[in-house]
Structure formats: structure tokens, C-alpha cells
Scaffold this motif. Structure first.
Motif, PDB file in Angstrom:
ATOM      1  N   SER A  91       0.737  -1.138  -0.008  1.00 50.79           N
ATOM      2  CA  SER A  91      -0.123   0.072  -0.030  1.00 50.79           C
ATOM      3  C   SER A  91       0.943   1.311  -0.170  1.00 50.79           C
ATOM      4  N   LYS A  92       1.857   1.267   0.917  1.00 54.30           N
ATOM      5  CA  LYS A  92       2.649   2.391   0.896  1.00 54.30           C
ATOM      6  C   LYS A  92       3.504   2.518  -0.303  1.00 54.30           C
ATOM      7  N   MET A 103       1.027   4.067  -2.736  1.00 53.78           N
ATOM      8  CA  MET A 103       1.018   5.381  -2.942  1.00 53.78           C
ATOM      9  C   MET A 103       1.981   6.397  -3.319  1.00 53.78           C
ATOM     10  N   LYS A 104       3.090   5.796  -3.098  1.00 54.17           N
ATOM     11  CA  LYS A 104       4.481   6.484  -3.699  1.00 54.17           C
ATOM     12  C   LYS A 104       4.473   6.198  -5.215  1.00 54.17           C
ATOM     13  N   TYR A 113      -5.508   3.791  -9.329  1.00 57.75           N
ATOM     14  CA  TYR A 113      -5.368   4.168  -7.878  1.00 57.75           C
ATOM     15  C   TYR A 113      -5.259   5.473  -7.611  1.00 57.75           C
ATOM     16  N   ASP A 124      -4.487   8.664  -4.312  1.00 60.66           N
ATOM     17  CA  ASP A 124      -4.128   8.824  -3.293  1.00 60.66           C
ATOM     18  C   ASP A 124      -5.319   9.449  -2.305  1.00 60.66           C
ATOM     19  N   SER A 125      -4.842   9.768  -1.082  1.00 61.81           N
ATOM     20  CA  SER A 125      -5.836  10.131  -0.103  1.00 61.81           C
ATOM     21  C   SER A 125      -6.483  11.742  -0.554  1.00 61.81           C
ATOM     22  N   VAL A 161      -2.349   8.078  -9.055  1.00 63.72           N
ATOM     23  CA  VAL A 161      -1.243   8.219  -8.643  1.00 63.72           C
ATOM     24  C   VAL A 161      -0.297   7.453  -9.954  1.00 63.72           C
TER      25      VAL A 161
END
Length: 601
Positions: free
Chosen positions: A177-178, A181-182, A286, A288-289, A294
Motif C-alpha cells: 500500500s505504501k 501510494m508512492k 489508484y 491517493d488520499s 497516482v
């Protein structure tokens, strides 16, 4: 565990215990539990002076999770099955290359978690072993599985192993997940057209120097040149270009399997938005918050608009091939297939073959495919293949034969409408979720406002970008149309006709009993004829020819309405109809490209 508790095999002339080594590794690079180390442990246990045993084989499973059932594992699974009834008793006659439960007596593993990390699966394996007189041994955990206490201890250890598996899975999920996100690549074979490059902060994707431009070329052939997926695959195969899977095998020094490019391969290649540089998760792009998509590559092969155009074109091609359950058949190369439609129900017509009752003669007919669509077609049109193809060739050569063949060149403009639509859909979903009460805490509400602000800003940015219209040009190929037509094979002709929207309607008995009527509409070829300088092509009647059809079909509905009453009476009498009207399919066909023709003129 001691060998005295083990049941010896009943093989004449020997008391050897037949040992099967169970080896498993979740990650092939894990040296602490490597296959070599596990193999040494099994051999060491077997070679003990206190045991009369021999290793008969190893069930090796690499890159296999402990959560997989032992019976489903590619290495161990076959050793747990019986090849025939004789295998259920000792003395299996099968060879070593035919794994079977009758070939071994003891299943030896380094640790129990090499057999399974699932309590239920391990319990089933124990019951199976007891039922079939097999023994399970762990070289590291010193207990006797032939006793109730030993089984209890083993199950307790298995509970901890299962807990550890869940802990590992949670850590991996959090790590993935990290990385997602990157905008980092999670590993494995990269998607078509990309290479994975390691950076200080993980792996990212960059264009492959050979296959990146190749994907762009495929897009151009598909969207700009309007080629079918089958024709594109034919070109790639003729040029000897490896498929992406074979290219990856070659890069790793493995043997190339020689897979061919197929339409399904192209379709699958364009399903992922990774082609336009975005991270994919669960089949979706996907975010991000803050709601932003992304990126996984700073050098995307296609823009989002191009990717969307490619998928829409593939969908149109699939519709041209027929209904959703369409399957390619050996007769599908007939060049008028799909372009020919039934005059009653509009369903495509395909070639069917029937052998004569006597002799070897084969009859070929284009027939209505109403059954594939669940349509009740009363006409069920059909026509001999040779008759229709000869008629069409005569018509198209007569109309276009000596004209210079032109190729339509489409230069796509800049249009972010697909991205705008996607952004608005995401915004609508966000607002609906908020109204439904899904953001029911302070932290969730703060996330909602961040995402809302980000999405509205992105939509405003896209709306501010000016739209550049698509331009269309024409270039001469240096051939006449007759030359081009003669040089094309069946598949090339079929693709060419579909790309230029040529449509043929066949009407059963329109010209009399067993005399099918044929209406041919040349579609976009009329525009090409105008560009080629054929003056008659500017006439709206040029694009349509008729064969063995009632004469009033050549008229428009307005022209029919203007005819005197006597004319209507004669037509009704001659053709035995109650009213002089055009077939619905013919009216549908005549929703022509007249505006394009006028613009071309």
C-alpha cells in the motif's frame, strides 16, 4: 520420532522405508529456509544409522504460499493422489516420473510449516495420513505424530504458524500500500512496453526502448489506420516480432516459446491504464488520499485520451465481429462476412459449408446468423458465396477500378473529455458517499474535504485546456483501386470493407423465387471516390447499387410518396404487397454519410 513407530512397506525382498521429502519456499531468494538447506535436512534424517530408509523423491514447491492446500500444490499435490486402485495399497508399479501416493511411506519436512500454515489443511493432511498408513515427520520439531499428544502439539504449532502467516500477509499488504501510494512498481514482470528500474525509493517504470514505440505503433494502426486486431497481429507475426511474454523470457535467458500475437493479447494489453502511466489496483486507477491518480511512470507510452480511444476502437471492432459470445471460426476469413447483413433482421451473415449428399462437392452460402442473437427472423436470407462475391467485385471495380487509391490519414486532436468524464464520475461518487454517511468521523470528513478540493481543482484544470480538433487528410498510395483490391487477401479485404463502413443487404426472393435481392452501400468509399476526382461520386445515389430488387427500392420515401395513385396500384399488383414501402433495414442503411461527402466535395 523413532522408526519403530513407522509401518514398513510390504515390498517383497526389502524392508526399506520409502521417504518423500516435502520442500516449500514462499520466496525463492530466502536463503534462511532455502530449498538446498531443506534438502540437506531430509537427507540427514534419512541417512541416520538407526533408520533403514531411502529417499525416493522430493516434492519441491518454490514461490508457493503456506496458505495453499497441500493437494493444490504443484509439487506435493501429485504425490497425494492415487493413479489407480493398485496405488491405494503398498507396491505401486508406477515409475518415478509418475508421482503417486503408493510410492512412499514417510513424508519428511524440515518443519511442519513447510507442509502447511493452515490449521484446517494440516488437520486434513493428518487424517489422510492415518487413513492411508502414511507417517509425517518434522526434522526440527521432536514429537511423535503417532500419539494423541504428538498430534495435539503439532496442531498447537500449526496455530502459531497460521498466525505468523497472517502477520506476514498484513506486513506485505501494508508495504504494498505504501509503495502504491508512492507510485512504485511492486515487482514481477513489468507491463507491456515498460522496464522496471530500481531507485533509492523503490522500483519505477520507464519505457522499453523497443516495445514502448511498438505499443505506440499498434495504437496508430488501431485508431488512426482503423486496422482490425487480427490484421495488426498478422503484420507483427510476419515481421517476426516476439510477443511481450516471449520477450521477457528472452531477457531472462530462458527459452522462447514462440507464442503468436493474437487479438486477445492486444485486447488484454490495452485494458490496463498503466499504458498511460498510472498505478492500477483491483482493476481501477489508484488514487491517493487527496483523490489524485497516482503515476507510476514519468514516461507514459500513451496519454489517457489515446488509451481511451484504443479501448473504444477495440470495442467497436468486437461489435463488428458479432455478439458478445462470438468465437472465431475457420470460415470467418470470407471477405464479405460481417459486412453482409440480412435484409429482414439486420443480423450479420457468415459463410456456412455443406457437403453434397453424394460426391465430394461442397456448397457454400452466406446465411443469416439470427440464431446467434436470439432473433426471430422470418426471411432467414441466404445467397451462394460465389454469386455474392462475384457480384460485389464487379460492382466495386465498376465504380472505383481506375481511380487512384487513397489512404485516409487521421491526426487525433487534443481532447481531455475522457479524463473529464472520469473525474466527474469520481466526484459524483464522492459526494454520494458523503451523503450516505460513509464519512462518519472527523478524520474521514477531513479526508472528504481534501479529496473534494483536489478533484474540483483537477476538473477545473482539464476544463481550461483548449480542445484541438482531429484533422483528416488523404494521400495517394501509388496504386489504382483495382490494383489494391487484387493484391489483398480475404482477411485484408474484410478488414478494409469494415473500416470503410461498406454494408451489403441480402433479401430472400426479392427478385423472384430463389432470386435473392442485393443492396450494396459503399459507405466511406464514396468519400474516397470524391477525393479521387470521380465526379459522379458526388451524387447521393452513387454510393448504393441494387441487384434483383423491386424498382421502387431505388427511390426515397419522399419520392415514393410523390408518385401517382396509378403507379402505386401497378406496383402493389406486380409485387403482391398491400403498401409500397421501403424495408426498414434499407431505410436504416440510408442514414448515410452525405454530410461527409458534401464536405469532401
Amino acid at each position: 520420532m523413532t522408526t519403530s513407530t513407522l509401518q514398513r512397506p510390504k515390498i517383497q525382498g526389502t524392508n526399506l522405508l520409502r521417504v518423500l521429502g516435502a520442500l516449500r519456499l514462499s520466496v525463492s531468494s530466502d536463503e534462511s529456509t532455502s530449498i538446498e538447506r531443506q534438502t540437506d535436512e531430509v537427507n540427514h534424517w534419512t541417512d541416520s544409522p538407526s533408520r533403514d530408509a531411502k529417499v525416493i523423491g522430493f516434492a519441491e514447491d518454490t514461490d508457493v504460499s503456506g496458505s495453499m492446500s497441500p493437494w493444490d500444490r504443484p509439487g506435493l499435490g501429485p504425490w497425494l493422489r492415487a493413479l489407480d486402485d493398485l496405488c491405494l495399497v503398498n507396491g505401486c508399479w508406477h515409475q518415478k516420473d509418475e508421482p503417486c501416493m503408493g510410492q512412499w511411506d514417510v513424508l519428511v519436512a524440515w518443519k511442519l510449516d513447510r507442509l502447511s500454515r493452515n490449521t484446517v489443511d494440516f488437520g486434513k493432511l493428518l487424517e489422510w495420513a492415518q487413513k492411508h498408513n502414511k507417517v509425517i515427520v518434522s526434522t526440527q520439531e521432536n514429537f511423535d505424530l503417532s500419539t494423541d499428544i504428538g498430534v495435539m502439539v503439532a496442531k498447537i504449532i500449526m496455530i502459531f504458524a497460521e498466525f505468523e502467516l497472517k502477520t506476514i500477509a498484513a506486513r506485505i499488504k501494508s508495504s504494498m500500500s505504501k509503495l502504491r501510494m508512492k507510485g512504485r512498481w511492486l515487482g514481477g514482470n513489468p507491463p507491456t512496453g515498460y522496464q522496471s528500474v530500481r531507485t533509492d525509493d523503490g522500483m519505477t517504470l520507464v519505457q522499453d526502448p523497443v516495445y514502448g514505440p511498438l505499443v505506440k505503433r499498434i495504437y496508430t494502426m488501431l485508431v488512426v489506420d482503423l486496422m482490425s486486431a487480427g490484421s495488426i497481429c498478422k503484420i507483427l507475426n510476419n515481421e517476426g516480432i516476439l510477443t511481450w511474454s516471449d520477450h521477457m523470457r528472452q531477457q531472462k535467458g530462458r527459452k522462447v516459446k514462440g507464442h503468436k500475437w493474437l487479438p486477445q493479447v492486444l485486447g488484454k494489453m490495452f485494458t490496463s491504464a498503466t499504458l498511460c502511466g498510472y498505478v492500477m489496483h483491483d482493476g481501477e486507477i489508484y488514487a491517493d488520499s487527496s483523490g489524485k491518480w497516482v503515476k507510476i511512470s514519468e514516461t507514459p507510452i500513451l496519454t489517457y485520451t489515446e488509451w481511451d480511444q484504443a479501448n473504444k476502437q477495440l470495442a467497436r471492432n468486437a461489435q463488428n465481429l458479432g455478439h458478445k459470445n462470438y468465437r472465431a471460426r475457420d470460415n470467418e476469413t470470407a471477405h464479405l462476412s460481417t459486412a453482409t447483413r440480412c435484409g429482414e433482421c439486420w443480423c450479420p451473415m457468415y459463410v456456412s459449408r455443406r457437403r453434397a449428399r453424394t460426391g465430394t462437392k461442397i456448397y457454400e452460402h452466406y446465411r443469416c446468423s439470427y440464431g446467434n442473437y436470439g432473433v426471430d427472423c422470418k426471411m432467414r436470407s441466404s445467397i451462394e458465396r460465389s454469386e455474392l462475391e462475384a457480384l460485389f467485385s464487379e460492382q466495386i471495380i465498376d465504380q472505383l477500378g481506375n481511380a487512384p487509391e487513397l489512404r485516409k490519414v487521421v491526426t487525433p486532436g487534443v481532447d481531455h473529455t475522457p479524463e473529464l468524464e472520469a473525474g466527474r464520475l469520481r466526484l459524483a461518487k464522492l459526494e454520494n458517499d458523503f451523503i450516505a454517511g460513509k464519512y462518519d468521523s472527523d478524520a474521514k470528513e477531513a479526508s472528504y474535504w481534501r479529496t473534494l478540493e483536489s478533484l474540483t481543482a483537477e476538473i477545473a484544470r482539464l476544463e481550461a485546456i483548449p480542445v484541438t480538433e482531429t484533422t483528416v487528410g488523404w494521400v495517394e498510395t501509388g496504386k489504382t483501386f483495382a490494383d489494391k483490391w487484387a493484391s489483398m487477401d480475404e482477411e485484408d479485404r474484410r478488414t478494409y470493407l469494415l473500416a470503410n463502413e461498406v454494408t451489403i443487404l441480402v433479401f430472400k426472393d426479392a427478385g423472384g423465387k430463389r432470386k435473392p435481392g442485393v443492396v450494396t452501400h459503399f459507405g466511406a468509399l464514396q468519400e474516397m471516390a470524391v477525393r479521387a476526382g470521380i465526379k459522379s461520386a458526388e451524387n447521393e445515389t452513387w454510393a448504393e447499387t441494387q441487384h434483383q430488387c423491386p424498382p421502387f427500392w431505388a427511390l426515397t420515401e419522399e419520392q415514393i410518396a410523390e408518385q401517382p395513385r396509378e403507379w402505386h396500384e401497378i406496383m402493389r399488383k406486380n409485387f403482391e404487397v398491400e403498401e409500397i414501402v421501403l424495408p426498414e433495414t434499407l431505410t436504416r442503411l440510408r442514414t448515410t454519410r452525405q454530410e461527409d461527402v458534401e464536405q469532401a466535395a
